[in-house]
Design an enzyme around this catalytic site. Structure first.
Site, PDB file in Angstrom:
ATOM      1  N   SER A 111       0.837  -1.192   0.000  1.00 28.00           N
ATOM      2  CA  SER A 111       0.000   0.000   0.000  1.00 28.00           C
ATOM      3  C   SER A 111       0.879   1.251   0.000  1.00 28.00           C
ATOM      4  O   SER A 111       1.709   1.424  -0.888  1.00 28.00           O
ATOM      5  CB  SER A 111      -0.960  -0.026   1.197  1.00 28.00           C
ATOM      6  OG  SER A 111      -1.992   0.921   1.045  1.00 28.00           O
ATOM      7  N   GLU A 208      -1.550  -2.515  -8.488  1.00 27.34           N
ATOM      8  CA  GLU A 208      -2.747  -2.845  -7.724  1.00 27.34           C
ATOM      9  C   GLU A 208      -3.260  -1.567  -7.089  1.00 27.34           C
ATOM     10  O   GLU A 208      -2.544  -0.574  -7.011  1.00 27.34           O
ATOM     11  CB  GLU A 208      -2.441  -3.902  -6.652  1.00 27.34           C
ATOM     12  CG  GLU A 208      -1.511  -3.448  -5.542  1.00 27.34           C
ATOM     13  CD  GLU A 208      -2.219  -2.771  -4.368  1.00 27.34           C
ATOM     14  OE1 GLU A 208      -3.357  -3.135  -4.039  1.00 27.34           O
ATOM     15  OE2 GLU A 208      -1.606  -1.860  -3.780  1.00 27.34           O
ATOM     16  N   HIS A 278      -4.593  -5.320  -2.084  1.00 24.58           N
ATOM     17  CA  HIS A 278      -5.530  -5.059  -0.998  1.00 24.58           C
ATOM     18  C   HIS A 278      -6.656  -6.074  -0.865  1.00 24.58           C
ATOM     19  O   HIS A 278      -7.463  -5.976   0.057  1.00 24.58           O
ATOM     20  CB  HIS A 278      -6.145  -3.672  -1.176  1.00 24.58           C
ATOM     21  CG  HIS A 278      -5.229  -2.553  -0.794  1.00 24.58           C
ATOM     22  ND1 HIS A 278      -4.252  -2.064  -1.632  1.00 24.58           N
ATOM     23  CD2 HIS A 278      -5.132  -1.829   0.354  1.00 24.58           C
ATOM     24  CE1 HIS A 278      -3.606  -1.079  -1.038  1.00 24.58           C
ATOM     25  NE2 HIS A 278      -4.116  -0.918   0.164  1.00 24.58           N
TER      26      HIS A 278
END
Length: 309
Positions: A111, A208, A278
């Site tokens: 992230s 992503e 995620h």
């Protein structure tokens, strides 16, 4: 920059846990980290787990100082981020990259941690790990494959991703080989124009994201395209775009249309469907390791271990 591999762990080694971005719940983090102790590892918690500075886990100086100290500490053999959120880009200028290169350790997170993966790779060549963080261990419904990802800490193996893990589909046919680079799309775009800009030259780029509407994904992929990052890549891996559906706009392109438009235009071999990011499961992928991607076999295979013997 030549690749540098972190040292492998052995039972009894100590892992440092730090929060280089947003703050979390220290009590829950400590409870979740007990899983690492079950693997035979010791844990040392950073003070950032108890600090709050707005939406950050302490000031930029405090967070950077703790990360620098963990790399310098000979007793700490690996570093896992407690959580992401926001803030790693703010500390990139404050890191001691000479120290990091001189003390190669497993560095692990995803992230917002993508900015640090990209910065550390650009300045040191260190192989790092895009994988689930300690906050993921607080999920009561954690996927067994997410949990298994942590096993790589003490039982390293060459990553091989096939349809035994998840269905994969071809966007552009072909084969490609190169070092794995990438991470969260929003963070990758935020490196452009900085001293830590994403380098995709002859690499396998994986992307992503989460909670981004298709028009926002469109904008970010368009920026990567215009910056030459898609055309520079040897191949492209489309990973988990969790909950990236239209919300504000009734009239919208689908996420699939957006991805296919930009990636097909790049003309590089591309596979989609990797459960990396995620969603659930969240499979760990080493950044900087040479790998092969084959759309006919629908397979991604690392050609080497991500750690040194």
């Amino acid at each position: 920059m030549d690749s540098v591999k972190p040292h492998a762990l052995v039972p009894g080694d100590t892992i440092g846990i730090t929060a280089p971005a947003s703050w979390g719940d220290r009590e829950k983090t400590e409870a979740a980290a007990a899983y690492l102790e079950q693997l035979g590892l010791s844990v040392k918690f950073g003070e950032t787990l108890s600090r709050r500075y707005g939406y950050l886990a302490g000031t930029d100086e405090e967070r950077a100082q703790e990360l620098n100290a963990m790399f310098a500490d000979p007793d700490i053999k690996a570093i896992i981020c407690a959580r992401g959120g926001y803030g790693t880009g703010r500390i990139a200028d404050l890191l001691d990259y000479d120290c990091i290169r001189a003390n190669p350790k497993i560095f692990w997170g995803y992230s917002d941690i993508t900015f640090l993966h990209t910065a550390i790779r650009s300045r040191t060549g260190l192989v790092t790990f895009h994988g689930p963080m300690i906050i993921c261990l607080t999920d009561k419904d954690i996927h067994p494959l997410t949990l298994k990802s942590f096993d790589q800490l003490i039982r390293p193996d060459r990553m091989v991703y096939t349809e035994k893990i998840s269905p994969l589909h071809t966007l552009v046919e072909g084969e490609a080989r190169g070092p794995i680079v990438g991470g969260n799309l929003s963070l990758l775009v935020s490196t452009l124009g900085t001293p830590y800009e994403l380098d995709t030259k002859d690499a396998l780029l994986f992307i992503e994201d989460i909670d981004e509407e298709p028009y926002r994904v469109d904008r970010m992929l368009n920026q990567l395209r215009q910056a030459g990052k898609l055309s520079d890549a040897a191949g492209i891996l489309v990973c988990d775009f969790h909950n990236c559906e239209p919300k504000k706009r009734e009239a919208s392109l689908t996420l699939t249309q957006v991805l296919e438009h930009h990636i097909a235009a790049a003309g590089k071999p591309a596979l989609a469907g990797f459960k990396i990011g995620h969603g659930s499961p969240n499979i760990t992928i080493p950044i900087g390791v040479m790998a092969d991607m084959n759309t006919n076999e629908k397979k991604l295979e690392c050609l080497e271990l991500a750690v040194a013997d």
